[in-house]
Design an enzyme around this catalytic site. Structure first.
Site, PDB file in Angstrom:
ATOM      1  NE  ARG A   1      -2.952   0.503   3.321  1.00 34.79           N
ATOM      2  CZ  ARG A   1      -2.375   0.930   4.475  1.00 34.79           C
ATOM      3  NH1 ARG A   1      -1.816   2.123   4.536  1.00 34.79           N
ATOM      4  NH2 ARG A   1      -2.354   0.167   5.546  1.00 34.79           N
TER       5      ARG A   1
ATOM      6  CE1 TYR B   1     -13.611  13.451 -16.504  1.00 38.61           C
ATOM      7  CE2 TYR B   1     -12.924  13.294 -14.218  1.00 38.61           C
ATOM      8  CZ  TYR B   1     -13.571  12.761 -15.310  1.00 38.61           C
ATOM      9  OH  TYR B   1     -14.176  11.547 -15.211  1.00 38.61           O
TER      10      TYR B   1
ATOM     11  CE  LYS C   1      -9.438   9.620 -18.856  1.00 38.80           C
ATOM     12  NZ  LYS C   1     -10.500   8.661 -18.737  1.00 38.80           N
TER      13      LYS C   1
ATOM     14  CG  ASP D   1      -5.699  17.147 -15.155  1.00 37.80           C
ATOM     15  OD1 ASP D   1      -5.013  16.558 -16.015  1.00 37.80           O
ATOM     16  OD2 ASP D   1      -6.770  16.689 -14.720  1.00 37.80           O
TER      17      ASP D   1
HETATM   18  C1  LIG Z   1      -8.385  15.840 -17.601  1.00 38.63           C
HETATM   19  C2  LIG Z   1      -8.779  14.710 -16.714  1.00 38.63           C
HETATM   20  N1  LIG Z   1      -8.349  14.673 -15.449  1.00 38.63           N
HETATM   21  C3  LIG Z   1      -8.680  13.676 -14.602  1.00 38.63           C
HETATM   22  C4  LIG Z   1      -9.492  12.642 -15.013  1.00 38.63           C
HETATM   23  C5  LIG Z   1      -9.855  11.547 -14.046  1.00 38.63           C
HETATM   24  O1  LIG Z   1      -9.161  10.386 -14.359  1.00 38.63           O
HETATM   25  P1  LIG Z   1      -9.652   8.889 -13.998  1.00 38.63           P
HETATM   26  O2  LIG Z   1     -10.833   8.612 -14.856  1.00 38.63           O
HETATM   27  O3  LIG Z   1      -8.447   8.074 -14.286  1.00 38.63           O
HETATM   28  O4  LIG Z   1     -10.025   8.897 -12.556  1.00 38.63           O
HETATM   29  C6  LIG Z   1      -9.962  12.613 -16.329  1.00 38.63           C
HETATM   30  C7  LIG Z   1     -10.837  11.529 -16.788  1.00 38.63           C
HETATM   31  O5  LIG Z   1     -11.417  11.576 -17.856  1.00 38.63           O
HETATM   32  C8  LIG Z   1      -9.595  13.687 -17.204  1.00 38.63           C
HETATM   33  O6  LIG Z   1     -10.027  13.711 -18.473  1.00 38.63           O
END
Ligand SMILES: Cc1ncc(COP(=O)(O)O)c(C=O)c1O
Length: 387
Positions: free
Chosen positions: A48, A101, A198, A173
């Site tokens: 963990r 997001y 992604k 991000d």
């Molecule tokens: C820009 C962005 N940040 C964060 C996330 C969250 O990622 P996860 O789906 O792996 O939790 C996404 C998911 O689509 C995203 O497009």
């Protein structure tokens, strides 16, 4: 991408990273165990906290983002939430943008207010307004660029400067751009995070998240995560690592294809608007040109016939996953209404400048000629069937 972070973890002369599935690591020497447990000697105690396969993944991303340290998570949202919850306390304030997001926006609007933490969400691209809000004081400046789904761009260097002046931790991000096209730490951010689910993984078969940046900040996030438990699984870490070896090849191809597709769509009668930062017509093209090495594999377009047109055209596409994902080797189409902004009302989507007929494209690695021919035949079908 190919070699970074790998050598230290290879075992038995294997040329590939082993998937270490052990939950715990055994010690015969009590003194050594004690030293490792206290972090005074390198090694692993319990998965963990740390795991060799997971560590190789963190190391690869750390090097690609030019960071001092990195730590990983079970999903991208765990990276986002653990980062925020590590640093925020009741009474604190976050400044961000309206186009983050959807899951991130939910943390800002639903979960942080319950802890008496205010999140002020500014119009994306209105740099003066964002600077004004930063000037009012905040503990975290949280940015995402390009954004979902209209691929808006924020000037990271400019806002990071304002954030630093206000004493805030600047988080970006970088999921859409990837370290191939943009390195936010070089533009002044303190922390950069990814949904590794992604582009980093790239094959839509493993979930994960990662945050990189200054050592003292990453150590605090790691501590929060090791106790709260959103750990990346070693099997997923292996798949993400394997995917990352081809990150550059994939993202460069996806970036080239997105540009070609954007140019093609711009010329189509039934297409109302195309959103791609690589187009000179894009509102933030100049900023994108300045801070990105490439404009990325994500674009969106809006059809003139709105939702009805989307319903006719999308099922006709052959080289298409119609799904709530992005960054994969297969081209993926998703209407904002059923993917990123499914929880918004029509009015809310309109207020965010998202037309009902908007479709997001995540360009895959297929030959772009095939993708364009596919779009062409689906648009022809639409023209013949739209009332
Ligand atoms: C820009 C962005 N940040 C964060 C996330 C969250 O990622 P996860 O789906 O792996 O939790 C996404 C998911 O689509 C995203 O497009």
């Amino acid at each position: 991408m190919v070699w970074a972070g790998e050598r230290e973890v290879r075992a038995h002369r294997g040329t590939q990273i082993p998937v270490v599935v052990s939950v715990a690591y055994g010690y015969d020497d009590m003194d050594e165990w004690y030293e490792v447990a206290l972090g005074k000697k390198p090694g692993h105690i319990y998965s963990r906290n740390t795991n060799p396969t997971v560590q190789a993944f963190e190391e690869k991303v750390r090097i690609l983002e030019g960071a001092a340290a990195a730590t990983s998570f079970s999903t991208g949202m765990a990276a986002v939430s653990n980062t925020l919850y590590t640093f925020l306390r009741p009474g604190d304030r976050v400044v961000s943008i309206k186009d983050t997001y959807g899951g991130t926006t939910k943390i800002f609007t639903e979960f942080l207010p319950k802890l008496n933490i205010d999140a002020t969400l500014c119009n994306t691209g209105d740099h003066e307004a964002i600077e004004t809000e930063i000037g009012r004081g905040c503990q975290i400046l949280y940015l995402e660029s390009p954004t979902n789904p209209t691929v808006k761009i924020t000037d990271i260097e400019r806002l990071a400067k304002a954030g630093k002046a206000a004493g805030a931790i600047v988080v970006v991000d970088n999921t859409f751009a990837t370290p191939i096209n943009q390195n936010p730490l070089c533009l002044g951010a303190d922390l950069v995070l990814h949904s590794a689910t992604k582009f980093l993984g790239g094959h839509a078969d493993a979930m994960g998240g990662v945050v990189c940046g200054r050592k003292e900040l990453v150590e605090q996030i790691y501590h929060y995560r090791e106790i709260n438990g959103a750990t990346l699984d070693p099997w997923s870490a292996y798949l993400l690592l394997r995917g990352m070896k081809t990150l550059k090849l994939r993202v460069e191809q996806q970036t080239r294809s997105a540009m070609e597709i954007a140019k093609f769509l711009q010329k189509q009668e039934l297409v109302e608007a195309v959103y791609y930062p690589g187009l000179e017509t894009h509102v933030h093209h100049d900023i994108a040109k300045q801070q990105m090495r490439g404009f990325g594999g994500m674009l969106s377009f809006a059809l003139k016939g709105g939702l009805e047109a989307v319903g006719i055209m999308l099922p006709k596409l052959e080289y298409a996953n119609r799904a709530a994902n992005l960054g994969a080797v297969e081209t993926t189409y998703g209407p904002a209404r059923t993917t990123s902004h499914v929880e918004c009302t029509v009015e809310e989507r309109q207020a965010m400048g998202i037309p009902e007929g908007l479709v997001r494209i995540s360009a895959g690695i297929e030959d772009v000629e095939d993708l364009i021919a596919d779009l062409e035949q689906a648009l022809q079908y639409l023209a013949a069937h739209l009332k």
